[in-house]
Structure formats: C-alpha cells, structure tokens
Design a protein around this motif. Structure first.
Motif, PDB file in Angstrom:
ATOM      1  N   CYS A   1     -59.454   2.390  29.845  1.00  0.00           N
ATOM      2  CA  CYS A   1     -60.996   1.553  29.617  1.00  0.00           C
ATOM      3  C   CYS A   1     -60.720   0.846  28.201  1.00  0.00           C
ATOM      4  CB  CYS A   1     -62.021   2.760  29.414  1.00  0.00           C
ATOM      5  SG  CYS A   1     -62.668   3.565  31.012  1.00  0.00           S
ATOM      6  N   VAL A   2     -60.142   1.441  27.248  1.00  0.00           N
ATOM      7  CA  VAL A   2     -59.831   0.757  26.005  1.00  0.00           C
ATOM      8  C   VAL A   2     -59.174  -0.612  25.995  1.00  0.00           C
ATOM      9  CG1 VAL A   2     -59.125   0.706  23.680  1.00  0.00           C
ATOM     10  CG2 VAL A   2     -60.505   2.809  24.451  1.00  0.00           C
ATOM     11  N   ILE A   3     -58.045  -0.502  26.702  1.00  0.00           N
ATOM     12  CA  ILE A   3     -57.052  -1.373  27.022  1.00  0.00           C
ATOM     13  C   ILE A   3     -57.981  -2.924  27.761  1.00  0.00           C
ATOM     14  CG2 ILE A   3     -55.078  -2.404  28.259  1.00  0.00           C
ATOM     15  CD1 ILE A   3     -53.893   0.235  27.788  1.00  0.00           C
ATOM     16  N   PHE A   4     -58.791  -2.494  28.890  1.00  0.00           N
ATOM     17  CA  PHE A   4     -59.359  -3.343  29.736  1.00  0.00           C
ATOM     18  C   PHE A   4     -60.708  -4.031  28.974  1.00  0.00           C
ATOM     19  CE2 PHE A   4     -57.177  -1.320  33.052  1.00  0.00           C
ATOM     20  CZ  PHE A   4     -56.638  -2.417  33.832  1.00  0.00           C
ATOM     21  N   LEU A   5     -61.281  -3.306  27.922  1.00  0.00           N
ATOM     22  CA  LEU A   5     -62.485  -3.497  27.382  1.00  0.00           C
ATOM     23  C   LEU A   5     -62.198  -4.325  25.917  1.00  0.00           C
ATOM     24  CD1 LEU A   5     -64.834  -0.687  27.750  1.00  0.00           C
ATOM     25  CD2 LEU A   5     -65.049  -2.800  28.973  1.00  0.00           C
ATOM     26  N   SER A   6     -61.016  -4.365  25.654  1.00  0.00           N
ATOM     27  CA  SER A   6     -60.545  -4.761  24.294  1.00  0.00           C
ATOM     28  C   SER A   6     -60.640  -6.134  24.092  1.00  0.00           C
ATOM     29  CB  SER A   6     -59.179  -4.448  23.788  1.00  0.00           C
ATOM     30  OG  SER A   6     -58.296  -4.596  24.845  1.00  0.00           O
ATOM     31  N   PRO A   7     -60.230  -7.093  25.469  1.00  0.00           N
ATOM     32  CA  PRO A   7     -60.521  -8.527  25.151  1.00  0.00           C
ATOM     33  C   PRO A   7     -62.060  -8.926  25.377  1.00  0.00           C
ATOM     34  CG  PRO A   7     -58.916  -7.861  27.058  1.00  0.00           C
ATOM     35  CD  PRO A   7     -59.525  -6.659  26.478  1.00  0.00           C
ATOM     36  N   PHE A   8     -62.745  -8.059  26.023  1.00  0.00           N
ATOM     37  CA  PHE A   8     -64.081  -8.628  26.211  1.00  0.00           C
ATOM     38  C   PHE A   8     -65.112  -8.253  24.616  1.00  0.00           C
ATOM     39  CE2 PHE A   8     -68.897  -7.323  26.726  1.00  0.00           C
ATOM     40  CZ  PHE A   8     -69.095  -8.357  27.430  1.00  0.00           C
ATOM     41  N   LEU A   9     -64.214  -7.086  24.158  1.00  0.00           N
ATOM     42  CA  LEU A   9     -64.842  -6.610  22.668  1.00  0.00           C
ATOM     43  C   LEU A   9     -64.592  -7.889  21.814  1.00  0.00           C
ATOM     44  CD1 LEU A   9     -66.409  -4.800  20.857  1.00  0.00           C
ATOM     45  CD2 LEU A   9     -64.278  -3.462  20.879  1.00  0.00           C
ATOM     46  N   VAL A  10     -63.332  -8.316  21.842  1.00  0.00           N
ATOM     47  CA  VAL A  10     -62.798  -9.424  20.976  1.00  0.00           C
ATOM     48  C   VAL A  10     -63.640 -10.801  21.172  1.00  0.00           C
ATOM     49  CG1 VAL A  10     -60.831 -10.740  20.308  1.00  0.00           C
ATOM     50  CG2 VAL A  10     -60.483  -8.509  20.503  1.00  0.00           C
ATOM     51  N   MET A  11     -63.988 -10.983  22.279  1.00  0.00           N
ATOM     52  CA  MET A  11     -64.819 -12.176  22.429  1.00  0.00           C
ATOM     53  C   MET A  11     -66.072 -12.127  22.181  1.00  0.00           C
ATOM     54  SD  MET A  11     -65.821 -13.530  26.464  1.00  0.00           S
ATOM     55  CE  MET A  11     -66.649 -12.339  26.762  1.00  0.00           C
ATOM     56  N   VAL A  12     -66.680 -10.739  22.061  1.00  0.00           N
ATOM     57  CA  VAL A  12     -68.128 -10.705  21.721  1.00  0.00           C
ATOM     58  C   VAL A  12     -67.932 -10.760  20.119  1.00  0.00           C
ATOM     59  CG1 VAL A  12     -70.003  -9.066  21.678  1.00  0.00           C
ATOM     60  CG2 VAL A  12     -68.869  -9.325  23.752  1.00  0.00           C
ATOM     61  N   THR A  13     -67.183  -9.888  19.553  1.00  0.00           N
ATOM     62  CA  THR A  13     -67.334 -10.141  18.075  1.00  0.00           C
ATOM     63  C   THR A  13     -66.935 -11.588  17.432  1.00  0.00           C
ATOM     64  OG1 THR A  13     -64.916  -9.188  17.988  1.00  0.00           O
ATOM     65  CG2 THR A  13     -66.779  -7.665  17.900  1.00  0.00           C
ATOM     66  N   THR A  14     -65.791 -12.161  18.145  1.00  0.00           N
ATOM     67  CA  THR A  14     -65.512 -13.306  17.571  1.00  0.00           C
ATOM     68  C   THR A  14     -66.792 -14.493  17.750  1.00  0.00           C
ATOM     69  OG1 THR A  14     -63.275 -13.079  18.251  1.00  0.00           O
ATOM     70  CG2 THR A  14     -63.949 -15.386  17.778  1.00  0.00           C
ATOM     71  N   SER A  15     -67.607 -14.159  18.818  1.00  0.00           N
ATOM     72  CA  SER A  15     -68.819 -15.062  18.952  1.00  0.00           C
ATOM     73  C   SER A  15     -69.820 -14.955  17.830  1.00  0.00           C
ATOM     74  CB  SER A  15     -69.384 -14.682  20.306  1.00  0.00           C
ATOM     75  OG  SER A  15     -69.972 -13.453  20.244  1.00  0.00           O
ATOM     76  N   LEU A  16     -69.751 -13.667  17.039  1.00  0.00           N
ATOM     77  CA  LEU A  16     -70.683 -13.430  16.085  1.00  0.00           C
ATOM     78  C   LEU A  16     -70.009 -13.720  14.623  1.00  0.00           C
ATOM     79  CD1 LEU A  16     -72.055  -9.964  17.290  1.00  0.00           C
ATOM     80  CD2 LEU A  16     -73.188 -12.220  17.599  1.00  0.00           C
ATOM     81  N   LYS A  17     -68.902 -14.237  14.540  1.00  0.00           N
ATOM     82  CA  LYS A  17     -68.268 -14.703  13.254  1.00  0.00           C
ATOM     83  C   LYS A  17     -68.511 -16.244  12.931  1.00  0.00           C
ATOM     84  CE  LYS A  17     -64.592 -11.224  13.688  1.00  0.00           C
ATOM     85  NZ  LYS A  17     -63.142 -10.870  13.928  1.00  0.00           N
ATOM     86  N   THR A  18     -68.064 -16.539  11.867  1.00  0.00           N
ATOM     87  CA  THR A  18     -68.054 -17.715  11.368  1.00  0.00           C
ATOM     88  C   THR A  18     -66.406 -18.313  11.790  1.00  0.00           C
ATOM     89  OG1 THR A  18     -67.174 -17.320   8.971  1.00  0.00           O
ATOM     90  CG2 THR A  18     -69.429 -17.670   9.622  1.00  0.00           C
ATOM     91  N   ASN A  19     -66.134 -19.564  11.508  1.00  0.00           N
ATOM     92  CA  ASN A  19     -64.832 -20.025  11.953  1.00  0.00           C
ATOM     93  C   ASN A  19     -63.848 -19.656  11.026  1.00  0.00           C
ATOM     94  OD1 ASN A  19     -64.915 -21.572  14.474  1.00  0.00           O
ATOM     95  ND2 ASN A  19     -66.051 -22.866  13.509  1.00  0.00           N
ATOM     96  N   ALA A  20     -64.087 -19.387   9.696  1.00  0.00           N
ATOM     97  CA  ALA A  20     -63.414 -19.118   8.714  1.00  0.00           C
ATOM     98  C   ALA A  20     -63.207 -17.400   8.918  1.00  0.00           C
ATOM     99  CB  ALA A  20     -63.827 -19.019   7.311  1.00  0.00           C
ATOM    100  N   ASP A  21     -64.178 -16.744   9.186  1.00  0.00           N
ATOM    101  CA  ASP A  21     -64.124 -15.205   9.253  1.00  0.00           C
ATOM    102  C   ASP A  21     -63.311 -15.083  10.668  1.00  0.00           C
ATOM    103  OD1 ASP A  21     -64.537 -12.508   8.931  1.00  0.00           O
ATOM    104  OD2 ASP A  21     -66.491 -12.647   9.650  1.00  0.00           O
ATOM    105  N   ALA A  22     -63.257 -15.756  11.590  1.00  0.00           N
ATOM    106  CA  ALA A  22     -62.332 -15.572  12.810  1.00  0.00           C
ATOM    107  C   ALA A  22     -61.018 -15.557  12.778  1.00  0.00           C
ATOM    108  CB  ALA A  22     -63.006 -16.348  13.927  1.00  0.00           C
ATOM    109  N   PHE A  23     -60.384 -16.220  11.530  1.00  0.00           N
ATOM    110  CA  PHE A  23     -59.036 -16.367  11.455  1.00  0.00           C
ATOM    111  C   PHE A  23     -58.725 -15.755  10.041  1.00  0.00           C
ATOM    112  CE2 PHE A  23     -60.069 -19.746  14.396  1.00  0.00           C
ATOM    113  CZ  PHE A  23     -59.160 -19.490  15.518  1.00  0.00           C
TER     114      PHE A  23
END
Length: 281
Positions: free
Chosen positions: A25-47
């Motif tokens: 479950c963690v393996i399959f949900l991790s890409p979705f979690l990264v997508m959601v958290t990245t959508s809440l960051k600034t571009n500088a914070d994302a990298f």
C-alpha cells in the motif's frame, strides 16, 4: 486452552500477510502522495535538497492558479462528454454481445468468441493508422465521434468479462422464464441484466478510467484547442526549457480526484464483479 492457542496461532500467521499488504500500500500510494504534496509547495521548495516530502509552507493558491493557466473547466467538460458517452456505449453494447455469445445458441458463436479474444492480442498501435485514415476520409477528425462511436460496438476485454459472468448464470433460470412465455430479450432485460450488476460495475469502472485518462486517441484525432481533453491539456504545463511542476501537480491532482471518487462509490461491486467474472468458467 487449546482453543486460545489455536486462535493466537491463526493471528500470528496473518501478521506477515498484513505487513506485506501495508508495504505494498505504501509503495502504490507513494507516487500519489508525492504528487499531492508537490502541488502544495513552491517551485523552490519542490526542488530543495535534501528532499523533503512535506512542504515547509502550504500553498493552496496553486490550485486556482493552475485552473487559470489553462482552460481547465473547458477541458474538464470535454473529458466529461467523452467519458459519459463512452461508458454508456460500453454498458449498452457489451452485455448484449456477451449475452448472445453465452446464452443464445447460434451457429458461429464459438468462432466469434475466439476471434474476439484473438483481437485482444493486437496492439492499438497496429490499427491506429488505418483507423485514422478511415475517420479522416469520413471527415470526422477533430470531432469526438472517433472516440465515442467505437465504444458502442463493445470492447473485447469487457465482452470477455461479461461473457464469463453470463456463462455462470444457471440455465435452469432462463429455461423457467422461457416456459413462462418470456422472450429472449425479456429474459435478458428482466433476469440477466439485474443479476449482472457486479460485472456491469466492473465494466463501467474500467471503461470510465480508460476514457477519462486516455491520451493517445485524443492526441491522434483532436487538434483544435477548444476540443482538447484534460489529459492533453496537462501537457501545456510542460515548457520547452522549464516545467511548472507545482501547478502541473495541482492540475494532475484535480484530474485524478473524479476517478478516485468514482471507484470508491462502486468499489464493493467492482471487487465482486472481478471475482465472479474471473472464477466462473
């Protein structure tokens, strides 16, 4: 005492399976979690380095800004139109074809079933150029008809699923209805369809996901900007020299939400349909 020991032994045997399921479950949900958290960051914070999963500051404005950068609602409407008609086409044509192959005795049914199963082995890339030439000669490119009309002819994979389900229905039930004077179509509508709700749900969810997330077919047939789907519209966040990842992830999250909601609503019937369709011979 023996009963309690047996109870604990059964519980201990389930621990490895439970742990394995949690890891998957963690393996399959991790890409979705990264997508959601990245959508809440600034571009500088994302990298930032070292990489951090959670944003230092939550930026909710990424979502309305993403919807403003592209005509999101227009693309959303276009995708809804294609998806609704595609799902309707599959739910109308697929059970009709499957029922005729499973429950109606006619010459050539076995051969047709084999041919339908054989077409599943043909990749879409083999047929997409001939299909495009046909639709282009008919003057129907840059319309939604090439994406919708084939759905009203059924899909081999969905036909096989429905056929397996109808094959598992008892013939005695159909024969009893026939003795009572019910026509073939009446038996199909009154008996077969109500009993095939799990399999129909499976077909509906699968066709919904396929139509909603389809990228290649709209890319081939649609060139006008006002007719693009969301899967094509997301590409507008990809620049030649840079990519607006935070807004792209925000738009992608909005793109995925309808699929998740649709699946959660029909999850129970979906699992039941997969199990019954897969186990019946």
């Amino acid at each position: 005492m023996k009963k309690s020991n047996g109870y604990y032994k059964k519980k201990l045997k389930k621990i490895p399976v439970t742990v394995l399921m949690l890891v998957l479950c963690v393996i399959f949900l991790s890409p979705f979690l990264v997508m959601v958290t990245t959508s809440l960051k600034t571009n500088a914070d994302a990298f930032q380095l070292p990489v951090k999963l959670w944003p230092r500051k939550v930026i909710w404005d990424n979502y309305p800004e993403a919807m403003e950068q592209i005509p999101f609602l227009l693309y959303f409407r276009n995708t809804i139109i294609i998806t609704v008609f595609s799902v309707a086409g599959q739910l109308i044509s697929t059970p009709l074809i499957a029922y005729s192959l499973a429950k109606i005795k006619w010459r050539g049914a076995t051969l047709i079933s084999s041919l339908i199963m054989g077409t599943m082995m043909i990749p879409y890339t083999v047929t997409m150029i001939p299909l495009y030439r046909i639709w282009n000669n008919l003057g129907l490119t840059n319309t939604y008809l090439p994406l919708i009309v084939p759905m009203f002819c059924g899909s081999p994979f969905y036909i096989i699923i429905m056929r397996q389900f109808f094959t598992g229905l008892p013939n005695s039930l159909m024969e009893a209805a026939k003795i009572d004077g019910a026509s073939e179509f009446r038996r199909y509508v009154s008996l077969a369809l109500p009993l095939s709700k799990p399999a129909l749900t499976t077909v509906g969810i699968q066709s919904f996901i396929a139509a909603w997330s389809d990228y290649l077919a709209p890319l081939i047939y649609i060139n006008k900007t006002d007719k693009l789907t969301l899967s094509l519209g997301l590409q507008q966040f990809l620049g030649t020299f840079s990519t607006d990842w935070t807004h792209l992830m925000a738009a992608a999250t909005l793109f995925v939400i309808p699929v998740i909601i649709f699946f959660l609503i029909f999850q129970k019937n979906f699992v039941e349909g997969i199990s019954t369709s897969g186990l019946k011979a």
